[in-house]
Design a protein around this motif. Structure first.
Motif, PDB file in Angstrom:
ATOM      1  N   VAL A   1      12.223  60.809  18.531  1.00  0.00           N
ATOM      2  CA  VAL A   1      12.608  61.041  17.135  1.00  0.00           C
ATOM      3  C   VAL A   1      13.587  62.200  17.101  1.00  0.00           C
ATOM      4  O   VAL A   1      13.379  63.219  17.762  1.00  0.00           O
ATOM      5  N   ILE A   2      14.657  62.025  16.363  1.00  0.00           N
ATOM      6  CA  ILE A   2      15.617  63.109  16.201  1.00  0.00           C
ATOM      7  C   ILE A   2      15.970  63.234  14.722  1.00  0.00           C
ATOM      8  O   ILE A   2      16.063  62.236  14.009  1.00  0.00           O
ATOM      9  N   GLU A   3      16.113  64.481  14.318  1.00  0.00           N
ATOM     10  CA  GLU A   3      16.378  64.753  12.905  1.00  0.00           C
ATOM     11  C   GLU A   3      17.761  65.384  12.786  1.00  0.00           C
ATOM     12  O   GLU A   3      18.071  66.334  13.492  1.00  0.00           O
ATOM     13  N   ALA A   4      18.593  64.828  11.886  1.00  0.00           N
ATOM     14  CA  ALA A   4      19.948  65.374  11.712  1.00  0.00           C
ATOM     15  C   ALA A   4      20.237  65.512  10.223  1.00  0.00           C
ATOM     16  O   ALA A   4      19.920  64.628   9.447  1.00  0.00           O
ATOM     17  N   PRO A   5      20.810  66.643   9.813  1.00  0.00           N
ATOM     18  CA  PRO A   5      21.089  66.822   8.380  1.00  0.00           C
ATOM     19  C   PRO A   5      22.263  65.967   7.915  1.00  0.00           C
ATOM     20  O   PRO A   5      23.256  65.822   8.642  1.00  0.00           O
TER      21      PRO A   5
ATOM     22  N   VAL B   1      17.756  64.804   4.927  1.00  0.00           N
ATOM     23  CA  VAL B   1      17.736  64.722   6.387  1.00  0.00           C
ATOM     24  C   VAL B   1      17.578  63.279   6.827  1.00  0.00           C
ATOM     25  O   VAL B   1      16.854  62.494   6.222  1.00  0.00           O
ATOM     26  N   LEU B   2      18.294  62.981   7.886  1.00  0.00           N
ATOM     27  CA  LEU B   2      18.245  61.665   8.489  1.00  0.00           C
ATOM     28  C   LEU B   2      17.312  61.757   9.676  1.00  0.00           C
ATOM     29  O   LEU B   2      17.437  62.662  10.502  1.00  0.00           O
TER      30      LEU B   2
ATOM     31  N   GLY C   1      24.757  69.885  18.960  1.00  0.00           N
ATOM     32  CA  GLY C   1      24.190  71.046  18.287  1.00  0.00           C
ATOM     33  C   GLY C   1      22.699  71.131  18.535  1.00  0.00           C
ATOM     34  O   GLY C   1      22.152  70.434  19.397  1.00  0.00           O
ATOM     35  N   THR C   2      22.051  71.943  17.745  1.00  0.00           N
ATOM     36  CA  THR C   2      20.610  72.082  17.885  1.00  0.00           C
ATOM     37  C   THR C   2      19.929  71.203  16.839  1.00  0.00           C
ATOM     38  O   THR C   2      20.148  71.358  15.647  1.00  0.00           O
ATOM     39  N   PHE C   3      19.151  70.244  17.321  1.00  0.00           N
ATOM     40  CA  PHE C   3      18.472  69.312  16.425  1.00  0.00           C
ATOM     41  C   PHE C   3      16.985  69.302  16.734  1.00  0.00           C
ATOM     42  O   PHE C   3      16.585  69.567  17.855  1.00  0.00           O
TER      43      PHE C   3
END
Ligand SMILES: *[C@@H]1O[C@H](CO)[C@@H](O)[C@H](O)[C@H]1NC(C)=O
Ligand SMILES: *[C@@H]1O[C@H](CO)[C@@H](O)[C@H](O)[C@H]1NC(C)=O
Ligand SMILES: *[C@@H]1O[C@H](CO)[C@@H](O)[C@H](O)[C@H]1NC(C)=O
Ligand SMILES: *[C@@H]1O[C@H](CO)[C@@H](O)[C@H](O)[C@H]1NC(C)=O
Length: 468
Positions: A311-315, A321-322, A297-299
Protein backbone atom coordinates in the motif's frame (compact mmCIF):
# COMPACT_ATOMS: atom_id res chain seq x y z
CA UNK A 1 1.41 -9.27 22.66
CA UNK A 2 -1.99 -9.17 21.05
CA UNK A 3 -3.68 -9.98 24.32
CA UNK A 4 -1.90 -7.10 25.99
CA UNK A 5 -3.03 -4.78 23.23
CA UNK A 6 -6.61 -5.95 23.65
CA UNK A 7 -6.50 -5.44 27.37
CA UNK A 8 -5.12 -1.96 26.95
CA UNK A 9 -7.93 -1.23 24.55
CA UNK A 10 -10.61 -2.56 26.87
CA UNK A 11 -9.13 -0.55 29.70
CA UNK A 12 -8.98 2.72 27.76
CA UNK A 13 -12.46 2.22 26.38
CA UNK A 14 -13.83 1.66 29.86
CA UNK A 15 -12.11 4.70 31.27
CA UNK A 16 -13.32 6.77 28.33
CA UNK A 17 -16.90 5.87 29.17
CA UNK A 18 -16.46 6.24 32.89
CA UNK A 19 -14.59 9.55 32.86
CA UNK A 20 -16.52 11.27 30.14
CA UNK A 21 -19.86 11.93 31.78
CA UNK A 22 -21.34 13.50 28.70
CA UNK A 23 -20.65 10.42 26.60
CA UNK A 24 -23.32 10.17 23.94
CA UNK A 25 -23.68 7.09 21.82
CA UNK A 26 -22.93 8.22 18.25
CA UNK A 27 -26.30 6.86 17.18
CA UNK A 28 -27.97 9.55 19.27
CA UNK A 29 -26.07 12.25 17.42
CA UNK A 30 -28.13 11.32 14.38
CA UNK A 31 -31.45 10.27 15.87
CA UNK A 32 -34.54 12.30 16.67
CA UNK A 33 -34.94 13.50 20.24
CA UNK A 34 -38.21 13.60 22.14
CA UNK A 35 -39.03 17.20 21.31
CA UNK A 36 -38.40 16.84 17.56
CA UNK A 37 -40.54 13.71 17.59
CA UNK A 38 -43.48 15.75 18.88
CA UNK A 39 -42.92 18.41 16.22
CA UNK A 40 -42.88 15.70 13.56
CA UNK A 41 -46.33 14.50 14.57
CA UNK A 42 -47.69 18.01 14.12
CA UNK A 43 -46.02 18.27 10.72
CA UNK A 44 -47.65 15.07 9.54
CA UNK A 45 -51.02 16.43 10.55
CA UNK A 46 -50.39 19.63 8.58
CA UNK A 47 -50.53 17.60 5.40
CA UNK A 48 -48.10 17.52 2.53
CA UNK A 49 -47.52 20.25 -0.01
CA UNK A 50 -46.71 19.00 -3.48
CA UNK A 51 -45.78 20.46 -6.86
CA UNK A 52 -45.47 19.33 -10.47
CA UNK A 53 -41.96 19.70 -11.94
CA UNK A 54 -41.68 21.50 -15.29
CA UNK A 55 -40.92 19.54 -18.42
CA UNK A 56 -37.35 18.58 -19.27
CA UNK A 57 -37.93 20.42 -22.54
CA UNK A 58 -38.63 23.74 -20.89
CA UNK A 59 -35.99 26.24 -21.92
CA UNK A 60 -36.45 28.47 -18.93
CA UNK A 61 -35.18 27.51 -15.52
CA UNK A 62 -38.15 26.92 -13.25
CA UNK A 63 -38.31 29.23 -10.25
CA UNK A 64 -38.06 26.33 -7.80
CA UNK A 65 -34.72 25.21 -9.28
CA UNK A 66 -33.38 28.75 -8.98
CA UNK A 67 -34.43 28.88 -5.37
CA UNK A 68 -32.93 25.49 -4.72
CA UNK A 69 -29.62 26.17 -6.37
CA UNK A 70 -29.24 29.56 -4.72
CA UNK A 71 -29.36 27.79 -1.42
CA UNK A 72 -26.55 25.47 -2.31
CA UNK A 73 -23.38 26.77 -0.81
CA UNK A 74 -20.74 24.43 0.34
CA UNK A 75 -20.27 25.81 3.79
CA UNK A 76 -17.03 25.03 5.39
CA UNK A 77 -18.02 24.74 8.95
CA UNK A 78 -15.63 24.42 11.79
CA UNK A 79 -16.04 21.15 13.54
CA UNK A 80 -17.29 20.87 17.06
CA UNK A 81 -16.51 17.82 19.16
CA UNK A 82 -19.87 16.29 18.33
CA UNK A 83 -19.25 17.20 14.68
CA UNK A 84 -16.03 15.20 14.72
CA UNK A 85 -17.74 12.34 16.48
CA UNK A 86 -20.45 12.33 13.85
CA UNK A 87 -17.92 12.29 11.02
CA UNK A 88 -15.93 9.52 12.54
CA UNK A 89 -19.00 7.34 13.12
CA UNK A 90 -20.58 8.00 9.76
CA UNK A 91 -17.41 7.47 7.71
CA UNK A 92 -17.30 3.88 8.93
CA UNK A 93 -20.95 3.23 8.03
CA UNK A 94 -20.33 4.71 4.58
CA UNK A 95 -17.28 2.54 4.06
CA UNK A 96 -18.96 -0.68 5.19
CA UNK A 97 -21.79 -0.21 2.70
CA UNK A 98 -19.38 0.96 -0.01
CA UNK A 99 -17.29 -2.18 0.46
CA UNK A 100 -20.43 -4.35 0.23
CA UNK A 101 -21.37 -2.68 -3.03
CA UNK A 102 -17.82 -3.06 -4.28
CA UNK A 103 -17.86 -6.81 -3.60
CA UNK A 104 -21.09 -7.11 -5.54
CA UNK A 105 -19.78 -5.12 -8.50
CA UNK A 106 -16.41 -6.82 -8.72
CA UNK A 107 -18.20 -10.09 -9.40
CA UNK A 108 -20.62 -8.74 -11.96
CA UNK A 109 -18.02 -6.65 -13.77
CA UNK A 110 -15.18 -9.13 -13.75
CA UNK A 111 -11.96 -7.92 -15.34
CA UNK A 112 -13.20 -4.40 -15.92
CA UNK A 113 -12.16 -1.10 -14.42
CA UNK A 114 -14.40 -0.15 -11.51
CA UNK A 115 -15.07 3.10 -9.74
CA UNK A 116 -17.62 3.94 -7.14
CA UNK A 117 -18.24 6.79 -4.76
CA UNK A 118 -19.26 5.34 -1.38
CA UNK A 119 -20.27 8.80 -0.16
CA UNK A 120 -22.75 9.45 -2.94
CA UNK A 121 -24.13 5.91 -2.90
CA UNK A 122 -24.79 6.24 0.79
CA UNK A 123 -26.22 9.74 0.31
CA UNK A 124 -28.61 8.48 -2.38
CA UNK A 125 -29.96 5.86 -0.02
CA UNK A 126 -30.34 8.47 2.71
CA UNK A 127 -32.34 10.57 0.23
CA UNK A 128 -34.70 7.65 -0.34
CA UNK A 129 -34.83 7.09 3.39
CA UNK A 130 -36.10 10.67 3.71
CA UNK A 131 -38.84 9.85 1.23
CA UNK A 132 -39.75 6.51 2.78
CA UNK A 133 -42.38 5.58 5.35
CA UNK A 134 -43.16 2.65 7.46
CA UNK A 135 -41.30 -0.62 6.91
CA UNK A 136 -39.35 0.79 3.96
CA UNK A 137 -37.89 3.50 6.19
CA UNK A 138 -37.03 0.95 8.86
CA UNK A 139 -35.36 -1.34 6.33
CA UNK A 140 -33.39 1.47 4.70
CA UNK A 141 -32.17 2.66 8.09
CA UNK A 142 -30.97 -0.88 8.75
CA UNK A 143 -29.14 -1.02 5.44
CA UNK A 144 -27.47 2.29 6.25
CA UNK A 145 -26.10 0.63 9.38
CA UNK A 146 -27.94 2.60 12.04
CA UNK A 147 -28.92 0.22 14.79
CA UNK A 148 -30.51 1.80 17.81
CA UNK A 149 -28.52 1.08 20.97
CA UNK A 150 -31.63 1.24 23.17
CA UNK A 151 -33.73 -1.13 21.11
CA UNK A 152 -36.85 0.97 21.71
CA UNK A 153 -39.07 1.01 18.65
CA UNK A 154 -40.32 4.58 19.17
CA UNK A 155 -39.55 7.70 17.19
CA UNK A 156 -36.23 8.29 18.99
CA UNK A 157 -34.95 5.05 17.46
CA UNK A 158 -35.20 6.68 14.06
CA UNK A 159 -32.39 8.51 12.41
CA UNK A 160 -32.85 12.05 11.16
CA UNK A 161 -31.89 11.86 7.48
CA UNK A 162 -31.14 15.59 7.38
CA UNK A 163 -28.38 15.20 9.93
CA UNK A 164 -26.89 12.33 7.97
CA UNK A 165 -26.98 14.22 4.67
CA UNK A 166 -25.42 17.28 6.21
CA UNK A 167 -22.60 15.24 7.76
CA UNK A 168 -21.91 13.60 4.40
CA UNK A 169 -21.77 17.07 2.92
CA UNK A 170 -19.33 18.19 5.58
CA UNK A 171 -16.91 15.56 4.32
CA UNK A 172 -17.19 16.96 0.80
CA UNK A 173 -16.77 20.50 2.09
CA UNK A 174 -13.56 19.52 3.89
CA UNK A 175 -12.22 18.27 0.57
CA UNK A 176 -12.48 21.64 -1.14
CA UNK A 177 -11.51 23.71 1.90
CA UNK A 178 -8.28 25.73 1.56
CA UNK A 179 -7.25 23.85 -1.48
CA UNK A 180 -3.93 25.02 -2.71
CA UNK A 181 -4.05 24.03 -6.34
CA UNK A 182 -6.36 22.91 -9.08
CA UNK A 183 -8.69 20.29 -7.74
CA UNK A 184 -11.88 20.10 -9.70
CA UNK A 185 -14.77 18.60 -7.86
CA UNK A 186 -18.45 18.65 -8.61
CA UNK A 187 -21.56 16.82 -7.54
CA UNK A 188 -24.84 17.12 -9.43
CA UNK A 189 -28.16 15.61 -8.53
CA UNK A 190 -31.04 14.91 -10.92
CA UNK A 191 -34.59 13.87 -10.20
CA UNK A 192 -36.88 13.01 -13.11
CA UNK A 193 -40.55 12.20 -12.70
CA UNK A 194 -43.35 11.34 -15.11
CA UNK A 195 -45.79 14.15 -16.01
CA UNK A 196 -48.70 14.15 -13.58
CA UNK A 197 -46.69 12.75 -10.69
CA UNK A 198 -46.78 15.29 -7.87
CA UNK A 199 -43.62 15.54 -5.78
CA UNK A 200 -43.43 16.54 -2.16
CA UNK A 201 -41.98 20.02 -1.76
CA UNK A 202 -40.30 19.18 1.49
CA UNK A 203 -38.69 16.05 0.05
CA UNK A 204 -37.14 17.98 -2.82
CA UNK A 205 -36.10 20.73 -0.47
CA UNK A 206 -34.37 18.20 1.77
CA UNK A 207 -32.16 17.11 -1.13
CA UNK A 208 -30.77 20.59 -1.66
CA UNK A 209 -27.87 20.41 0.79
CA UNK A 210 -26.56 17.19 -0.71
CA UNK A 211 -25.13 18.47 -4.01
CA UNK A 212 -23.66 21.47 -5.83
CA UNK A 213 -26.74 21.61 -8.05
CA UNK A 214 -30.10 19.90 -8.15
CA UNK A 215 -32.37 19.59 -11.20
CA UNK A 216 -35.94 18.36 -10.96
CA UNK A 217 -37.78 17.81 -14.24
CA UNK A 218 -40.73 15.94 -15.68
CA UNK A 219 -40.33 13.59 -18.63
CA UNK A 220 -42.56 11.10 -20.39
CA UNK A 221 -41.02 7.66 -19.84
CA UNK A 222 -43.52 5.74 -21.97
CA UNK A 223 -41.21 5.90 -24.98
CA UNK A 224 -38.00 4.71 -23.30
CA UNK A 225 -35.77 5.38 -26.33
CA UNK A 226 -36.81 9.01 -26.54
CA UNK A 227 -36.70 9.46 -22.79
CA UNK A 228 -33.17 8.06 -22.60
CA UNK A 229 -32.02 10.41 -25.36
CA UNK A 230 -33.62 13.44 -23.71
CA UNK A 231 -32.25 12.70 -20.27
CA UNK A 232 -28.74 12.05 -21.57
CA UNK A 233 -28.77 15.31 -23.53
CA UNK A 234 -30.09 17.21 -20.51
CA UNK A 235 -27.43 15.83 -18.18
CA UNK A 236 -24.68 16.44 -20.72
CA UNK A 237 -25.78 20.07 -21.10
CA UNK A 238 -26.12 20.72 -17.37
CA UNK A 239 -22.74 19.17 -16.63
CA UNK A 240 -21.06 21.37 -19.21
CA UNK A 241 -20.34 18.37 -21.45
CA UNK A 242 -18.50 16.43 -18.75
CA UNK A 243 -21.11 13.76 -18.27
CA UNK A 244 -22.22 11.78 -21.29
CA UNK A 245 -24.34 8.62 -21.62
CA UNK A 246 -25.93 8.62 -18.18
CA UNK A 247 -28.48 6.03 -19.28
CA UNK A 248 -28.33 3.14 -21.68
CA UNK A 249 -31.88 1.91 -21.23
CA UNK A 250 -35.08 2.49 -19.27
CA UNK A 251 -38.13 0.58 -18.18
CA UNK A 252 -41.23 2.22 -19.71
CA UNK A 253 -43.11 1.67 -16.43
CA UNK A 254 -40.74 4.09 -14.69
CA UNK A 255 -42.21 7.21 -13.17
CA UNK A 256 -39.29 8.28 -11.01
CA UNK A 257 -35.58 8.35 -11.74
CA UNK A 258 -32.80 9.53 -9.46
CA UNK A 259 -29.20 10.18 -10.49
CA UNK A 260 -26.15 11.61 -8.81
CA UNK A 261 -22.98 12.39 -10.69
CA UNK A 262 -19.66 13.12 -8.97
CA UNK A 263 -16.44 14.28 -10.59
CA UNK A 264 -13.00 14.71 -9.16
CA UNK A 265 -9.95 15.74 -11.15
CA UNK A 266 -6.58 16.45 -9.64
CA UNK A 267 -2.86 16.05 -9.97
CA UNK A 268 -0.62 13.67 -8.14
CA UNK A 269 1.54 16.21 -6.34
CA UNK A 270 4.96 16.86 -7.90
CA UNK A 271 4.48 13.98 -10.36
CA UNK A 272 6.03 14.49 -13.76
CA UNK A 273 4.81 13.02 -17.02
CA UNK A 274 7.00 10.25 -18.38
CA UNK A 275 8.59 10.91 -21.75
CA UNK A 276 8.30 7.29 -22.76
CA UNK A 277 5.00 5.42 -22.59
CA UNK A 278 4.39 3.39 -19.44
CA UNK A 279 4.14 -0.38 -19.89
CA UNK A 280 1.09 -1.86 -18.21
CA UNK A 281 0.43 -5.61 -18.04
CA UNK A 282 -3.31 -6.18 -18.27
CA UNK A 283 -2.57 -9.87 -17.69
CA UNK A 284 0.58 -11.94 -17.88
CA UNK A 285 0.42 -12.04 -21.69
CA UNK A 286 -1.00 -8.66 -22.62
CA UNK A 287 0.90 -5.44 -22.44
CA UNK A 288 -0.48 -1.99 -23.24
CA UNK A 289 1.39 1.28 -23.53
CA UNK A 290 -0.15 4.18 -21.65
CA UNK A 291 0.85 7.72 -20.63
CA UNK A 292 2.57 7.52 -17.29
CA UNK A 293 3.87 9.71 -14.53
CA UNK A 294 6.52 9.44 -11.89
CA UNK A 295 7.37 11.08 -8.61
CA UNK A 296 10.22 10.57 -6.16
CA UNK A 297 9.85 11.49 -2.53
CA UNK A 298 8.90 10.32 0.90
CA UNK A 299 5.62 8.42 0.91
CA UNK A 300 3.78 6.36 3.43
CA UNK A 301 4.09 2.69 2.59
CA UNK A 302 3.53 -0.81 3.90
CA UNK A 303 3.30 -4.41 2.89
CA UNK A 304 0.81 -6.61 4.72
CA UNK A 305 2.10 -9.25 7.11
CA UNK A 306 1.61 -12.10 4.66
CA UNK A 307 3.25 -10.12 1.86
CA UNK A 308 0.35 -10.35 -0.55
CA UNK A 309 0.04 -6.65 -1.23
CA UNK A 310 1.72 -3.27 -0.84
CA UNK A 311 0.00 0.00 0.00
CA UNK A 312 1.31 3.42 -0.87
CA UNK A 313 -0.21 6.77 -0.06
CA UNK A 314 0.33 9.84 -2.25
CA UNK A 315 -1.18 13.31 -1.85
CA UNK A 316 -3.32 14.70 -4.66
CA UNK A 317 -4.09 17.96 -2.94
CA UNK A 318 -3.87 19.45 0.50
CA UNK A 319 -7.07 17.67 1.47
CA UNK A 320 -7.14 14.50 -0.58
CA UNK A 321 -4.94 11.43 -0.44
CA UNK A 322 -4.69 8.71 -3.00
CA UNK A 323 -4.12 5.22 -1.67
CA UNK A 324 -2.86 2.60 -4.08
CA UNK A 325 -2.97 -1.10 -3.25
CA UNK A 326 -1.00 -3.44 -5.43
CA UNK A 327 -0.53 -7.21 -5.32
CA UNK A 328 3.07 -8.32 -4.78
CA UNK A 329 5.04 -11.56 -4.99
CA UNK A 330 2.94 -13.08 -7.74
CA UNK A 331 -0.37 -12.59 -5.97
CA UNK A 332 -3.28 -11.38 -8.04
CA UNK A 333 -5.86 -8.69 -7.49
CA UNK A 334 -8.65 -11.16 -6.87
CA UNK A 335 -7.08 -12.24 -3.63
CA UNK A 336 -6.85 -8.68 -2.27
CA UNK A 337 -10.35 -7.85 -3.39
CA UNK A 338 -11.75 -10.89 -1.63
CA UNK A 339 -10.20 -9.66 1.60
CA UNK A 340 -10.92 -5.96 1.51
CA UNK A 341 -10.37 -4.37 4.91
CA UNK A 342 -13.50 -4.42 7.05
CA UNK A 343 -12.85 -0.92 8.30
CA UNK A 344 -11.83 2.10 6.33
CA UNK A 345 -9.14 2.99 8.85
CA UNK A 346 -7.34 -0.26 8.02
CA UNK A 347 -6.45 1.18 4.62
CA UNK A 348 -4.36 3.85 6.30
CA UNK A 349 -3.01 1.88 9.24
CA UNK A 350 0.60 0.94 9.88
CA UNK A 351 1.94 2.97 7.01
CA UNK A 352 5.43 4.34 7.52
CA UNK A 353 7.47 6.83 5.54
CA UNK A 354 9.81 5.44 2.90
CA UNK A 355 11.94 7.03 0.22
CA UNK A 356 10.16 5.93 -2.92
CA UNK A 357 10.13 6.38 -6.66
CA UNK A 358 6.52 5.87 -7.67
CA UNK A 359 5.59 5.29 -11.28
CA UNK A 360 1.98 4.92 -12.34
CA UNK A 361 -0.29 5.44 -15.32
CA UNK A 362 -2.18 8.68 -15.77
CA UNK A 363 -5.78 7.80 -15.08
CA UNK A 364 -9.22 8.72 -16.25
CA UNK A 365 -11.75 6.27 -14.92
CA UNK A 366 -15.47 6.29 -14.63
CA UNK A 367 -18.04 4.02 -13.10
CA UNK A 368 -21.79 3.96 -13.00
CA UNK A 369 -24.02 1.78 -10.90
CA UNK A 370 -27.73 1.44 -10.42
CA UNK A 371 -28.46 1.04 -6.71
CA UNK A 372 -31.81 -0.54 -7.44
CA UNK A 373 -30.13 -3.27 -9.46
CA UNK A 374 -27.40 -3.68 -6.84
CA UNK A 375 -29.96 -4.11 -4.07
CA UNK A 376 -31.80 -6.65 -6.18
CA UNK A 377 -28.54 -8.57 -6.65
CA UNK A 378 -28.04 -8.37 -2.90
CA UNK A 379 -31.48 -9.94 -2.39
CA UNK A 380 -33.00 -6.70 -1.13
CA UNK A 381 -35.26 -5.85 -4.07
CA UNK A 382 -38.08 -4.49 -1.91
CA UNK A 383 -36.14 -1.48 -0.67
CA UNK A 384 -36.43 0.56 -3.84
CA UNK A 385 -38.80 -1.70 -5.75
CA UNK A 386 -42.49 -1.61 -6.46
CA UNK A 387 -43.37 -2.61 -2.88
CA UNK A 388 -41.38 0.23 -1.32
CA UNK A 389 -43.45 2.76 0.59
CA UNK A 390 -42.15 6.11 -0.67
CA UNK A 391 -45.15 8.10 0.44
CA UNK A 392 -42.99 11.05 1.52
CA UNK A 393 -41.84 11.55 -2.08
CA UNK A 394 -45.25 11.41 -3.68
CA UNK A 395 -48.86 10.36 -3.12
CA UNK A 396 -48.79 8.64 -6.47
CA UNK A 397 -47.77 5.01 -6.74
CA UNK A 398 -44.11 5.29 -7.62
CA UNK A 399 -42.14 2.97 -9.85
CA UNK A 400 -38.51 3.84 -9.37
CA UNK A 401 -36.74 3.18 -12.66
CA UNK A 402 -33.14 3.54 -11.63
CA UNK A 403 -31.07 5.08 -8.88
CA UNK A 404 -27.87 5.90 -10.66
CA UNK A 405 -24.65 6.88 -8.97
CA UNK A 406 -21.97 7.87 -11.38
CA UNK A 407 -18.37 8.59 -10.48
CA UNK A 408 -15.53 10.05 -12.48
CA UNK A 409 -11.91 10.37 -11.40
CA UNK A 410 -9.05 11.88 -13.30
CA UNK A 411 -5.49 11.84 -12.00
CA UNK A 412 -2.75 13.55 -13.94
CA UNK A 413 0.81 14.63 -13.47
CA UNK A 414 1.61 18.20 -12.56
CA UNK A 415 2.12 18.69 -16.27
CA UNK A 416 5.81 19.08 -16.94
CA UNK A 417 7.68 16.42 -18.87
CA UNK A 418 10.13 14.73 -16.60
CA UNK A 419 13.23 13.73 -18.42
CA UNK A 420 15.66 13.87 -15.56
CA UNK A 421 13.87 14.64 -12.40
CA UNK A 422 15.84 16.88 -10.12
CA UNK A 423 16.11 15.03 -6.86
CA UNK A 424 15.12 16.88 -3.77
CA UNK A 425 18.56 17.44 -2.20
CA UNK A 426 17.17 16.88 1.28
CA UNK A 427 16.27 13.32 0.42
CA UNK A 428 19.57 12.48 -1.26
CA UNK A 429 21.10 11.03 1.82
CA UNK A 430 23.19 7.94 1.51
CA UNK A 431 21.37 6.00 4.18
CA UNK A 432 18.13 6.27 2.27
CA UNK A 433 17.47 3.27 0.11
CA UNK A 434 15.26 4.17 -2.81
CA UNK A 435 12.34 1.80 -3.18
CA UNK A 436 10.88 1.61 -6.66
CA UNK A 437 7.12 1.15 -6.77
CA UNK A 438 5.87 0.57 -10.27
CA UNK A 439 2.14 0.28 -10.88
CA UNK A 440 2.33 -1.76 -14.04
CA UNK A 441 -0.39 -4.33 -13.46
CA UNK A 442 -3.98 -4.22 -12.12
CA UNK A 443 -4.32 -2.44 -8.78
CA UNK A 444 -6.87 -0.96 -6.40
CA UNK A 445 -7.19 2.68 -5.58
CA UNK A 446 -9.05 4.77 -3.06
CA UNK A 447 -9.30 8.50 -2.46
CA UNK A 448 -9.70 9.74 1.10
CA UNK A 449 -10.53 13.13 2.49
CA UNK A 450 -7.45 13.91 4.56
CA UNK A 451 -8.97 15.24 7.77
CA UNK A 452 -11.97 12.97 8.29
CA UNK A 453 -10.26 9.96 6.65
CA UNK A 454 -13.53 9.33 4.86
CA UNK A 455 -13.32 7.35 1.65
CA UNK A 456 -14.62 9.30 -1.33
CA UNK A 457 -13.77 6.90 -4.14
CA UNK A 458 -12.99 3.21 -4.35
CA UNK A 459 -11.98 1.54 -7.55
CA UNK A 460 -9.85 -0.87 -9.47
CA UNK A 461 -7.77 -0.31 -12.56
CA UNK A 462 -7.41 -3.34 -14.77
CA UNK A 463 -6.60 -1.49 -17.96
CA UNK A 464 -5.83 2.25 -17.97
CA UNK A 465 -6.64 2.36 -21.69
CA UNK A 466 -10.27 1.35 -21.20
CA UNK A 467 -10.95 4.45 -19.24
CA UNK A 468 -13.48 6.75 -20.75
C1 LIG B 1 -33.66 18.16 19.83
O1 LIG B 1 -33.16 18.29 18.49
C2 LIG B 1 -33.32 19.58 17.94
C3 LIG B 1 -32.93 19.51 16.46
O2 LIG B 1 -31.83 18.70 16.26
C4 LIG B 1 -32.53 20.58 18.74
O3 LIG B 1 -32.68 21.87 18.20
C5 LIG B 1 -33.01 20.55 20.19
O4 LIG B 1 -32.22 21.41 20.98
C6 LIG B 1 -32.96 19.14 20.76
N1 LIG B 1 -33.62 19.11 22.06
C7 LIG B 1 -33.10 18.49 23.11
C8 LIG B 1 -33.92 18.50 24.35
O5 LIG B 1 -32.02 17.94 23.07
C1 LIG C 1 -47.10 4.01 3.57
O1 LIG C 1 -46.82 4.52 4.85
C2 LIG C 1 -47.76 5.50 5.28
C3 LIG C 1 -47.28 6.07 6.60
O2 LIG C 1 -47.07 5.08 7.53
C4 LIG C 1 -49.13 4.87 5.38
O3 LIG C 1 -50.08 5.85 5.75
C5 LIG C 1 -49.53 4.27 4.02
O4 LIG C 1 -50.74 3.58 4.15
C6 LIG C 1 -48.45 3.33 3.54
N1 LIG C 1 -48.76 2.93 2.18
C7 LIG C 1 -48.75 1.68 1.78
C8 LIG C 1 -49.08 1.45 0.34
O5 LIG C 1 -48.50 0.78 2.55
C1 LIG D 1 -47.52 1.05 8.30
O1 LIG D 1 -48.66 1.80 7.96
C2 LIG D 1 -49.88 1.18 8.30
C3 LIG D 1 -51.01 2.03 7.76
O2 LIG D 1 -50.90 3.35 8.16
C4 LIG D 1 -49.94 1.00 9.79
O3 LIG D 1 -51.12 0.32 10.13
C5 LIG D 1 -48.73 0.18 10.24
O4 LIG D 1 -48.72 0.08 11.64
C6 LIG D 1 -47.46 0.81 9.78
N1 LIG D 1 -46.34 -0.04 10.08
C7 LIG D 1 -45.23 0.43 10.62
C8 LIG D 1 -44.14 -0.58 10.82
O5 LIG D 1 -45.08 1.58 10.94
C1 LIG E 1 -51.90 2.69 -5.96
O1 LIG E 1 -51.99 1.29 -6.17
C2 LIG E 1 -52.97 0.67 -5.34
C3 LIG E 1 -52.90 -0.83 -5.56
O2 LIG E 1 -52.40 -1.15 -6.81
C4 LIG E 1 -54.35 1.23 -5.65
O3 LIG E 1 -55.31 0.64 -4.81
C5 LIG E 1 -54.33 2.75 -5.41
O4 LIG E 1 -55.56 3.32 -5.77
C6 LIG E 1 -53.21 3.41 -6.20
N1 LIG E 1 -53.10 4.79 -5.79
C7 LIG E 1 -53.00 5.80 -6.67
C8 LIG E 1 -52.93 7.18 -6.08
O5 LIG E 1 -52.97 5.63 -7.86
Amino acid sequence: MKLVANLVCVFTCLTAVACDRVYVHPFNLFSFNKSTCEELENLVQEGKKTFFPVSIESQTTPAYEDDLNNNVKLETMSLSISGRQKLSYLKDLVYVLGARFYSELRESQRGQNLLLSPNSMYGSLVSFYLGASNQTATDLQGLLGFVTPSGDPDCTSRVDGHKVLSTLRTIESLLVKNRDEELLSSKMLYLFSAPGVPLSKSFVHDLVPSADALYVRAIDFTNPGEATKHINAFVEAKSGGRSKHLLTDLDPATNLLFAVDVHLAGNVKKALRLKEPHEFWVDSNTKVLVPGMSVTGTFKYKTDTSKTFAVIEAPISKNAVLVLMQPIDGNDLDKIEAELPLQSSAWLQDLSPRHIKLTLPELTIEGSSDLQELLTDMKLPALLGKEANLSKISDANLTVGKVITKAFLKLSSDGADGADQPEDPATQKEDLVLLEVMLNKPFLLAVFEEKSKAMLFLGRVTNPLNSV
